[in-house]
Design a protein around this motif. Sequence first.
Motif, PDB file in Angstrom:
ATOM      1  N   UNK A 127      35.889 -10.630  63.312  1.00  0.00           N
ATOM      2  CA  UNK A 127      36.318  -9.392  62.925  1.00  0.00           C
ATOM      3  C   UNK A 127      37.754  -9.321  62.274  1.00  0.00           C
ATOM      4  N   UNK A 128      38.328 -10.673  62.393  1.00  0.00           N
ATOM      5  CA  UNK A 128      39.795 -10.984  62.393  1.00  0.00           C
ATOM      6  C   UNK A 128      40.063 -11.927  61.322  1.00  0.00           C
ATOM      7  N   UNK A 129      39.055 -12.283  60.680  1.00  0.00           N
ATOM      8  CA  UNK A 129      39.056 -13.311  59.586  1.00  0.00           C
ATOM      9  C   UNK A 129      40.241 -12.801  58.514  1.00  0.00           C
ATOM     10  N   UNK A 130      41.172 -13.402  58.051  1.00  0.00           N
ATOM     11  CA  UNK A 130      42.194 -12.844  57.026  1.00  0.00           C
ATOM     12  C   UNK A 130      41.166 -13.155  55.828  1.00  0.00           C
ATOM     13  N   UNK A 131      40.527 -12.380  55.272  1.00  0.00           N
ATOM     14  CA  UNK A 131      39.751 -12.709  54.166  1.00  0.00           C
ATOM     15  C   UNK A 131      40.675 -12.654  52.722  1.00  0.00           C
ATOM     16  N   UNK A 132      41.538 -11.812  52.840  1.00  0.00           N
ATOM     17  CA  UNK A 132      42.527 -11.792  51.700  1.00  0.00           C
ATOM     18  C   UNK A 132      43.344 -12.963  51.671  1.00  0.00           C
TER      19      UNK A 132
END
Length: 152
Positions: free
Chosen positions: A122-127
């Motif tokens: 849930x903490x993957x920095x997609x941006x």
Amino acid sequence: MKLDVDTVQEYLKAVPADRKEAFEKLRNVILKNLPKGLEETMSYGMIGYVVPHAIYPSGYHCNPELPLPFINIASQKNHIALYHSGIYADKNIYNWFVKEYPKHTNIKLDMGKSCVRFKKFEQIPFELISELMKKMNVEEWISLYEKNFKKR
């Protein structure tokens, strides 16, 4: 954890349920921002984004029958992994990524030479990954690869 599959679709189906949503979102971010010329395929037992032989006929120096790899994503035993050759090969991209990472998540960066490990899905920095995808195009990757890695 190596998934015993032959296609990208089989790989996606085999990703464990607890990380399937995050993994598919990561893939979609990559596809949406994929540099022109790269192709999605299975590569080294992972989903890979490679420079096809049509663009780079020499292929990968370790095995010229394979296309030149650039990015891979994998569902590993305890994490989702993003392998980005630009992070490994270009010190400026590496420095940029390390500096920007804390601005996108409060989870400590867990990184190897080219591998970024995400244990909290849930903490993957997609941006940030979206921005990373735009940092190097295919021509720049080929030039850097030939300069730093290809055996002469």
